[in-house]
Scaffold this motif. Structure first.
Motif, PDB file in Angstrom:
ATOM      1  N   ALA A 163       0.756   4.213  -2.893  1.00  0.00           N
ATOM      2  CA  ALA A 163       0.480   5.625  -2.589  1.00  0.00           C
ATOM      3  C   ALA A 163       1.647   6.516  -2.999  1.00  0.00           C
ATOM      4  N   LYS A 169      -1.458   4.803   3.931  1.00  0.00           N
ATOM      5  CA  LYS A 169      -1.469   3.347   4.058  1.00  0.00           C
ATOM      6  C   LYS A 169      -2.264   2.917   5.289  1.00  0.00           C
ATOM      7  N   LEU A 227      -5.452   5.256  -1.080  1.00  0.00           N
ATOM      8  CA  LEU A 227      -4.087   5.228  -1.608  1.00  0.00           C
ATOM      9  C   LEU A 227      -3.929   6.080  -2.863  1.00  0.00           C
ATOM     10  N   GLY A 270       0.810  -1.216   0.000  1.00  0.00           N
ATOM     11  CA  GLY A 270       0.000   0.000   0.000  1.00  0.00           C
ATOM     12  C   GLY A 270       0.841   1.262   0.000  1.00  0.00           C
TER      13      GLY A 270
END
Length: 243
Positions: free
Chosen positions: A26, A185, A76, A22
């Motif tokens: 992002a 995240k 994200l 994650g």
């Protein structure tokens, strides 16, 4: 105008991409990449125990898991999340799924790809996904497959961290500082209500990898003060001009 920068995450189940990469998602979205997240299944049978204990039906479990993953992707910064609904425990990775994924890889033309460890005796869906991804990557590079389509170059495949690292033969060779996007995240993690027990576990993983980033970026001699990081294992040699 320069060509768009893209990346592709292939996740066996709808939550895997959140825990394991994650931060990378992002961070690259923030840097101008268009990250496509492809979930092969919703994880409805094997990774939704709480929902089954609540008496939910199969369709209800799928709908809840899909909504959780969509909310996590939004946290994200992802605009392109796709679900193939191939079932789980086990995944159905037959020829039709293979053709779908090859087409998606060629469409996205990723600069790099992310998927699971190559060995996972606790969850064979994970390791079968990576074998499947390697096969699809190979086919997507073949000029004789669907001639006329744009063929794939040679994107690196990074293997994200499995749940029980030492048991999987997974050895990270790349650490990514995700401190700047940690809040995103963590927000994505908290979208996964069906697996609440993993929230703090993966926060701890990110903190431990932050320590490894600091040590490997200079340590006491002046390493970057990363608080959170993610680890990855590259499959193919990397071509670089400087080390």
């Amino acid at each position: 105008m320069s060509e768009r920068k893209t990346a592709l995450v292939i996740s066996a189940h709808a939550a895997d991409f959140v825990w394991r990469c994650g931060g990378a998602i992002a961070l690259h979205q923030k840097r101008g990449y268009e990250v496509t997240v492809l979930c092969l299944s919703y994880g409805e049978r094997g990774e939704s125990a709480r929902l089954w204990k609540e008496g939910k039906s199969l369709d209800e479990v799928k709908a809840i898991r899909k909504a959780e993953a969509e909310n996590a992707a939004k946290a994200l910064g992802v605009r392109d999340i796709r679900f193939l609904d191939l079932g789980d425990y086990p995944l159905d990775l037959g020829p039709a799924a293979q053709d779908q994924v090859v087409d998606i890889i060629r469409e996205v033309q990723p600069a790099f790809m992310l998927s699971h460890s190559q060995y996972d005796p606790y969850n064979t869906d994970h390791m079968r996904t990576t074998e499947f991804v390697l096969t699809c990557r190979m086919i997507a590079q073949a000029w004789g497959h669907n001639p006329g389509q744009r063929v794939l170059g040679a994107p690196q495949l990074y293997l994200f961290e499995p749940h029980q690292t030492e048991q999987m033969g997974w050895k990270p060779d790349t650490f990514l500082d995700i401190t700047d996007v940690w809040d995103q995240k963590r927000a994505a993690i908290e979208c996964m209500e069906g697996q609440h027990h993993l929230w703090d576990f993966y926060t701890n993983v990110a903190e431990n990898r932050g320590n490894h980033f600091r040590r490997n970026s200079g340590g006491m001699a002046g390493g970057r003060p990363a608080k959170y990081a993610e680890g990855f294992q590259s499959v193919f040699p990397r071509t670089v001009d400087e080390l």
